[in-house]
Design an enzyme around this catalytic site. Structure first.
Site, short mmCIF file in Angstrom:
data_model
loop_
_atom_site.label_atom_id
_atom_site.label_comp_id
_atom_site.label_asym_id
_atom_site.label_seq_id
_atom_site.Cartn_x
_atom_site.Cartn_y
_atom_site.Cartn_z
N CYS A 1 0.89 -1.28 -0.04
CA CYS A 1 -0.15 0.14 -0.05
C CYS A 1 0.92 1.36 0.07
O CYS A 1 1.84 1.62 0.95
CB CYS A 1 -1.03 0.07 1.22
N CYS B 1 0.79 3.09 3.29
CA CYS B 1 1.27 2.55 4.57
C CYS B 1 2.90 2.82 4.45
O CYS B 1 3.72 2.78 5.52
CB CYS B 1 1.10 1.02 4.48
N ASN C 1 -13.05 10.01 -1.25
CA ASN C 1 -13.98 9.08 -2.13
C ASN C 1 -13.85 7.91 -1.56
O ASN C 1 -12.89 7.38 -0.79
CB ASN C 1 -12.69 9.06 -3.46
N GLY D 1 -14.89 6.55 -6.77
CA GLY D 1 -13.94 7.21 -7.26
C GLY D 1 -12.68 6.81 -6.67
O GLY D 1 -11.40 7.34 -6.87
N THR E 1 -9.12 5.23 -5.49
CA THR E 1 -8.23 4.23 -6.38
C THR E 1 -7.04 3.84 -5.43
O THR E 1 -6.48 2.96 -5.87
CB THR E 1 -7.53 5.37 -7.40
N HIS F 1 -8.10 8.03 2.87
CA HIS F 1 -7.41 9.22 2.91
C HIS F 1 -8.32 10.44 2.52
O HIS F 1 -9.49 10.36 1.88
CB HIS F 1 -6.33 9.30 1.80
N HIS G 1 -8.80 13.99 1.27
CA HIS G 1 -8.17 15.26 0.33
C HIS G 1 -8.62 16.57 1.16
O HIS G 1 -9.50 16.91 1.25
CB HIS G 1 -8.84 15.17 -0.92
P1 AMP Z 1 -8.47 8.54 -4.60
O1 AMP Z 1 -8.45 8.47 -6.10
O2 AMP Z 1 -9.18 9.52 -3.59
O3 AMP Z 1 -8.18 7.26 -3.85
O4 AMP Z 1 -7.16 9.31 -4.34
C1 AMP Z 1 -5.76 8.77 -4.55
C2 AMP Z 1 -4.86 9.92 -4.50
O5 AMP Z 1 -3.60 9.42 -3.93
C3 AMP Z 1 -4.71 10.73 -5.48
O6 AMP Z 1 -4.87 12.14 -5.44
C4 AMP Z 1 -3.24 10.40 -5.92
O7 AMP Z 1 -2.56 11.55 -6.61
C5 AMP Z 1 -2.48 10.05 -4.38
N1 AMP Z 1 -1.29 9.41 -4.77
C6 AMP Z 1 -1.26 8.01 -5.20
N2 AMP Z 1 0.08 7.44 -5.02
C7 AMP Z 1 0.48 8.27 -4.05
C8 AMP Z 1 1.84 8.32 -3.24
N3 AMP Z 1 2.84 7.33 -3.26
N4 AMP Z 1 2.13 9.34 -2.48
C9 AMP Z 1 1.41 10.38 -2.55
N5 AMP Z 1 -0.10 10.45 -2.85
C10 AMP Z 1 -0.33 9.40 -3.94
ZN ZN Z 2 -2.19 1.12 3.74
#
Ligand code: AMP
Ligand code: ZN
Length: 123
Positions: A3, A6, A81, A87, A89, A94, A96
């Site tokens: 992850c 993590c 999300n 939405g 990913t 987390h 935002h």
């Molecule tokens: P979500 O689509 O809400 O799951 O947002 C995932 C967010 O994580 C996106 O805004 C990505 O730009 C961000 N993201 C993905 N990988 C990393 C990472 N290694 N470090 C920091 N942000 C990340």
């Molecule tokens: Zn994690």
């Protein structure tokens, strides 16, 4: 399964408390775009314990003050999300925290409501 959240490195860490961490989004949608996560790995906001929600809330407040000082934004969006069809990913909860700036888009009215097509037209 690994992850990315993590595995956030100490170098990326902006602030933390007992149950939560904050770091900059690697692909920011605006200057200062920050993610706030629980330290425990789970995917949905609805699984969070109350102390985790409070810990996340406190980091949102602290980070907002830091962003105000550093970037002086004109507004903010806070969003979560939840689930693939919401939405999400990265399957580690987390929040935002997105600073917004006068002129960053042509018509800001509606904010995060614009992430989803309206089913009823807004006057
Ligand atoms: P979500 O689509 O809400 O799951 O947002 C995932 C967010 O994580 C996106 O805004 C990505 O730009 C961000 N993201 C993905 N990988 C990393 C990472 N290694 N470090 C920091 N942000 C990340
Ligand atoms: Zn994690």
């Amino acid at each position: 399964m690994s992850c990315p959240f993590c595995e956030i490195s100490p170098k990326q860490l902006l602030r933390e408390n007992e149950y939560a961490k904050a770091f900059y989004d690697l692909y920011p949608v605006q200057k200062g775009h920050t993610l706030i996560i629980p330290k425990r790995h789970f995917s949905s906001y609805f699984e969070a314990a109350e102390e985790e929600v409070l810990a996340i809330h406190r980091l949102i407040q602290e980070q907002k003050k830091a962003l105000d000082k550093e970037f002086a934004p004109d507004g903010y969006n806070i969003g979560v999300n939840i689930g693939e069809y919401g939405g999400q990913t990265v399957p580690h909860l987390h929040v935002h925290l997105i600073p917004r700036y006068n002129g960053d888009i042509e018509d800001p009215r509606g904010g995060i409501r614009k992430a989803i097509p309206n089913i009823v037209q807004y006057p």
